[in-house]
Design an enzyme around this catalytic site. Sequence first.
Site, PDB file in Angstrom:
ATOM      1  N   CYS A  81       0.836  -1.198   0.000  1.00 20.88           N
ATOM      2  CA  CYS A  81       0.000   0.000   0.000  1.00 20.88           C
ATOM      3  C   CYS A  81       0.870   1.247   0.000  1.00 20.88           C
ATOM      4  CB  CYS A  81      -0.922   0.012   1.218  1.00 20.88           C
ATOM      5  SG  CYS A  81      -0.013   0.083   2.782  1.00 20.88           S
ATOM      6  N   CYS A 152      45.455 -10.152  -8.480  1.00 20.16           N
ATOM      7  CA  CYS A 152      44.477 -10.242  -9.569  1.00 20.16           C
ATOM      8  C   CYS A 152      43.073 -10.388  -8.987  1.00 20.16           C
ATOM      9  CB  CYS A 152      44.783 -11.442 -10.464  1.00 20.16           C
ATOM     10  SG  CYS A 152      46.426 -11.426 -11.205  1.00 20.16           S
ATOM     11  N   ASP A 560      18.705 -33.836  17.352  1.00 16.53           N
ATOM     12  CA  ASP A 560      17.270 -34.088  17.401  1.00 16.53           C
ATOM     13  C   ASP A 560      17.100 -35.578  17.661  1.00 16.53           C
ATOM     14  OD1 ASP A 560      14.424 -33.719  16.903  1.00 16.53           O
ATOM     15  OD2 ASP A 560      14.808 -34.829  15.047  1.00 16.53           O
ATOM     16  N   ASP A 763      13.099 -29.007  12.313  1.00 15.30           N
ATOM     17  CA  ASP A 763      14.474 -28.722  12.738  1.00 15.30           C
ATOM     18  C   ASP A 763      15.084 -27.548  11.979  1.00 15.30           C
ATOM     19  OD1 ASP A 763      14.483 -30.931  14.487  1.00 15.30           O
ATOM     20  OD2 ASP A 763      15.037 -32.285  12.851  1.00 15.30           O
TER      21      ASP A 763
END
Length: 873
Positions: A81, A152, A560, A763
Amino acid sequence: MKTIDPVCGMTVDSVKAKYKTEYKGEIIYFCAAGCLNKFKAEPEKYPNRKIREREKKQPVHDDVKVDGMVKLTIPISGMHCASCVGRVEKGLREIKGVSEVSVNLASELATIDYYPAAAGPNEFLKKIKSIGYDIPLQKTELIIAGMSCASCVVTIEKGLRHADGVVEASVNLGAERAFVTHLPGIGFQELKKIVEASGYKAMEISSESSGDIEQKLREKQYKDLKTRFTFSGVLSVIVLLIAMTHIFTPQINHYAQMIITIPIIFWAGSRFYTGFWAGLLHATADMNTLVAVGTASAFIYSVAATVNPGLFMSAGRAADVYFDTAAVIITLILLGRLLEARAKGKTSEAIKKLAGLQPRTARVVRDGRESDIEIGNVVVGDIVVVRPGEKIPVDGEIIDGYSSVDQSMLTGESVPVEKKTGDNVIGATINITGSFRFKAAKIGRDTVLAQIIKMVQQAQGSKAPAQRLADKIAGIFVPIVIGIAVVTFFIWFLFGPEPALTTALLNFVAVMIIACPCALGLATPTAIMVGTGLGAENGILIKGGETLENAHKIDTVVFDKTGTLTTGKPRVTDIIPADGFSEEQVLFFAASMEKRSEHPLGRAIVDRASKNNIDLREPEDFYALPGMGIAGKVNDNLILLGNSKLMAEKGIYLSSIISGHDRLASEGKTLMFLSVDMKPAGLIAAADTIRADAFSVVKELHERKIKTVMITGDNRNTAAAVASEIGIDDVISDVLPQDKAAGIESLQNEGRVVAMVGDGINDAVALARADVGIAIGSGSDVALEASDITLLGSNLHGVIKAIRLSGKTLMTIRWNLFWAFIYNIIGIPIAAGVLYPAFGTAGFLNPMIASGAMAFSSVFVVTNSLRLKRIKL
């Protein structure tokens, strides 16, 4: 016709618009009364805004000069908007150096007039992101030819980063590639012009043939170097023989040397002079500058002494020549480049091996007939036939057949994986036993193999933190060396022993030649290339040099539980029959009830019955009891199977098996009670299966003094039981998926360097929050995307291997940098003549020896990096 509100940039329908005004003979439409009033109050602030068609967008990239300023147009996503427009405009105007900002909501473009000396695209992008919007950036990869040293790299990076619309540029000397992040609208041609303007060549990389392009380029460069070295070497030997034998008169001898040296300088060594000239045009200096100035000084001095020896004699100086010095320097440096190119080619062998896994043809079924076609002609949806011993051409899903597949070339796991209908197969893996047909799902750049190659290439092209110091030094290295060489020349010319000019010239050349920014530039990237390649060969994909360098710092590993430490598939662990029942009976009734179940616990009971060769019956009058269990009939016996709540509700007394209940519950197992005809029949306990390798991995982490933590949504008892069995140090339980990252952060707040190992979508946030995120390759795409390291197989030993690889790579980088620095720190003073007070003229360094040392330094660094390939992970 749709037009643009000149105040807020909103799209306005001129037919339905309620607000408009006439300004300088032009009808202008507005989206709201507020914009109209604002325009009427300050019309000159929005002078002569042209009404644009909605479909016509401004050019995305524009560098037109406006009153000494630069105009830049940036695409912005996420605006909804006029308020969004105002926020962006206000934020950008706060940046020092910005003169005017105009944001167009319809076209989602921001046009900025700014002074490039005070502001630039990076500041704009950071500000836009900090406000809460996004910029759709693009990444382009280029093959760069013509680089010789770290200077370089600095030159090309500086040129790219200063280009309008370029956000970041990273150039890798070892990989000879540039990775550019930029705004849309900038294409390969624009980037190519920037690179070529810096004096180098750029080639575009197509995803399908990048390996072939790079291979051909390397082969071409190596062949050219070999030809030039051979030519230079033969002529240099002739020059040395003429210089040492004195078979001609001095004048003829000098002319003979000069004639033979000319092609060495201007053809064999032309790359050094063209590089020097390109750098001179752009006010930069690199290794080519040092070699060109050093050899040219010796050559020009010798030409002068040959053509006009009287000039030197009239000044009381001998007309000595040093054509042999210039020729041998060029030859030895070409030899160094040749060996370096050969060694650098070996650093990218991992990519070649991966690319070589791709089969060339596929056998597909079209119009009811089987035919062999080129792999590039396979399309998604094709039915592909694979026979025993053949490579699977592309990724897909088996629709018919059964086999075992060797995936070791991608995952590092030696045990073949059983595949049946409905299972996914990966292109480039090998079918071992049976035949099957599968539907092609991913082809070309979308296959797992292509993604692996892309990830390894990006990792090899990335920069590790250790490279930053080398880059900073490389940026000032050559000018400092030139300064030291000039000072050396004048000191020896004014205060040195006779012949002073000769002494000064040779020491000047020695300083210029021995200095080696190449070793600095190659120290880190070659080690990163070999390290990431070795990781890929062992099923470990490392996303960047920074991850590879930092993984050895890990002192805490968070696992986990489900799917990582455990298989995620429950199994029956205990069967306790009540009085009057046997284990076989308990299993028969329970498995018969669960025969059609898809619930993991139900499948575990059925699998156990199948292993025990128990014949099952179809249950009758089956119905589920939500939250409690199931009920039905087996052989006309009323069966109840569920939790203790179900038994209590039905008034079934569990005294005969209650002792087993307490013990198993304390071990964190899931309990299912069985009753037959309203009498307790037994108890079945199930638990998630712990991975076989979890025990040894945790043990080895402890040996490395690394703390282990398990994080899970399970209750404290279940989590503690699993952790205790494996040997995990600490447990974070009862954690919701969105709170796992908070657990990681709490450990980091204790000053720990945390690695998170996981496999699921839940996870992903924790993987991203950890210092090093490690995803199990059998997990979700989201988890893999969020991680820093991906283990292609499901073997947890990859965690140990990644940490070990990081330590070995970092050690190699440190040794490379130590050599690069110490070589220059010791070599340059010796070349300048610092040993003269102690050894007299014997302390002077012959420029030929200096060139050999310089060539050796680069080869040493690359060869040392290649030692990583011999490491057993």
